[in-house]
Design a protein around this motif. Sequence first.
Motif, short mmCIF file in Angstrom:
data_model
loop_
_atom_site.label_atom_id
_atom_site.label_comp_id
_atom_site.label_asym_id
_atom_site.label_seq_id
_atom_site.Cartn_x
_atom_site.Cartn_y
_atom_site.Cartn_z
N TYR A 6 115.12 112.06 28.31
CA TYR A 6 114.58 110.73 28.51
C TYR A 6 113.78 110.23 27.31
N THR A 7 113.67 111.03 26.27
CA THR A 7 112.86 110.64 25.12
C THR A 7 113.53 109.51 24.34
N ILE A 8 112.71 108.77 23.58
CA ILE A 8 113.23 107.69 22.75
C ILE A 8 113.25 108.15 21.30
N HIS A 9 114.20 107.63 20.54
CA HIS A 9 114.36 108.00 19.13
C HIS A 9 114.47 106.71 18.33
N THR A 10 113.32 106.28 17.83
CA THR A 10 113.21 104.97 17.17
C THR A 10 114.18 104.82 16.02
N GLU A 11 114.27 105.85 15.17
CA GLU A 11 115.11 105.74 13.98
C GLU A 11 116.58 105.54 14.37
N GLU A 12 117.04 106.27 15.38
CA GLU A 12 118.42 106.12 15.83
C GLU A 12 118.67 104.72 16.38
N ILE A 13 117.70 104.20 17.13
CA ILE A 13 117.84 102.87 17.71
C ILE A 13 117.96 101.82 16.62
N LEU A 14 117.08 101.91 15.61
CA LEU A 14 117.07 100.93 14.53
C LEU A 14 118.34 101.02 13.68
N LYS A 15 118.76 102.24 13.39
CA LYS A 15 119.97 102.40 12.58
C LYS A 15 121.20 101.91 13.34
N GLY A 16 121.18 102.08 14.67
CA GLY A 16 122.29 101.58 15.47
C GLY A 16 122.36 100.07 15.46
N LYS A 17 121.19 99.44 15.26
CA LYS A 17 121.13 97.98 15.28
C LYS A 17 121.28 97.38 13.88
N PHE A 18 120.66 98.04 12.87
CA PHE A 18 120.62 97.47 11.53
C PHE A 18 121.41 98.27 10.48
N LEU A 26 110.26 100.20 7.80
CA LEU A 26 110.47 99.56 9.09
C LEU A 26 110.47 100.59 10.21
N VAL A 27 111.13 101.73 9.94
CA VAL A 27 111.16 102.82 10.92
C VAL A 27 109.74 103.29 11.22
N ARG A 28 108.95 103.49 10.16
CA ARG A 28 107.58 103.97 10.35
C ARG A 28 106.74 102.96 11.13
N LEU A 29 106.91 101.67 10.81
CA LEU A 29 106.13 100.63 11.48
C LEU A 29 106.46 100.57 12.96
N VAL A 30 107.77 100.57 13.28
CA VAL A 30 108.16 100.47 14.69
C VAL A 30 107.77 101.72 15.47
N LYS A 31 107.88 102.88 14.82
CA LYS A 31 107.43 104.12 15.47
C LYS A 31 105.96 104.04 15.84
N LYS A 32 105.19 103.48 14.90
CA LYS A 32 103.75 103.35 15.14
C LYS A 32 103.46 102.39 16.28
N LEU A 33 104.13 101.24 16.29
CA LEU A 33 103.90 100.25 17.33
C LEU A 33 104.36 100.74 18.70
N LEU A 34 105.43 101.54 18.69
CA LEU A 34 105.96 102.07 19.96
C LEU A 34 105.26 103.35 20.41
N HIS A 35 104.43 103.92 19.50
CA HIS A 35 103.75 105.18 19.82
C HIS A 35 104.76 106.19 20.33
N GLU A 36 105.78 106.39 19.54
CA GLU A 36 106.94 107.17 19.97
C GLU A 36 106.58 108.55 20.52
N GLU A 37 105.81 109.32 19.77
CA GLU A 37 105.50 110.68 20.23
C GLU A 37 104.61 110.67 21.46
N TRP A 38 103.72 109.70 21.54
CA TRP A 38 102.86 109.57 22.71
C TRP A 38 103.70 109.28 23.96
N LEU A 39 104.63 108.34 23.83
CA LEU A 39 105.52 108.04 24.95
C LEU A 39 106.36 109.26 25.32
N ASN A 40 106.91 109.90 24.31
CA ASN A 40 107.80 111.03 24.57
C ASN A 40 107.07 112.20 25.22
#
Length: 268
Positions: A6-18, A26-40
């Motif tokens: 159920y974990t999220i993978h920001t870099e994969e999501i962004l690369k799939g889109k862009f 951009l990956v670092r910024l979105v990871k920070k805003l999404l608090h990826e590791e905290w959510l995971n």
Amino acid sequence: MSGPDYTIHTEEILKGKFGEKTPKWLVRLVKKLLHEEWLNSYFREGYTGIDFTEHAFDFLHVSLQVEGLEKVPKEGSFTVASNHPLGGNDALAIVTIFGRHFDGKVRIMVNDFLMALKQLDGYFVAVNKVGAQSRNLIAQTDALFSGENQVLMFPSGKASRKIGGKIQDTIWNKTFITKSVQFHRDIIPMHFYGKNSWRFYFVDWIGKITGINKKFPLAMVLLVDELYRSQGKSYRVVVGDPIPWQTFDSSKRPQEWAEWMRQKVYTL
């Protein structure tokens, strides 16, 4: 055998889109805003369904003071209509409160980006206003309201904004009125007391004056960060008496009844 991931993978999501050339910054910024590791760290606990939303409050150290739920019968056919001040804890709350009250027999209409939360498969009903889904929207909505599950809605369709100097919902869509009448569902008003940070409303204002919001609601990017900032807070939720569907007669147009309900929620 391991369970679902159920974990999220920001870099994969962004690369799939862009594409593969997505900038590292951009990956670092979105990871920070999404608090990826905290959510995971929470997603790895493996909760699903109502357990997922309920235990999220333990994870966030957020408490809810719920008033008036005893007014809601266990039996019947209902539409719950709530204001949407936060975009995070209020969504978790409406699913938790009514999910427990109705033994999990609830469905909530959400924008499609929330469908990424696979932990809530079966509880979310995506409502896209563009593309192929828009052509099926009437059929999807009819299926939802004619079903046996209780319908949970934020009729504004998005988190509250600063309007006229006050934090409040935008205009409520009339669909919850017309469909509740069509399928004989009493409407339960709910008022969630809360607001996001000043930064959220400032970013939304910037999006408006620059025109960015017409292509992408800029403030929406901050919703997970707002959830992160809510840790340790307490929120008050007031549930009103169910309003019989027969109330919403021809004395007002559906959009006028929607505004009437919006105002009623804010008086709770």
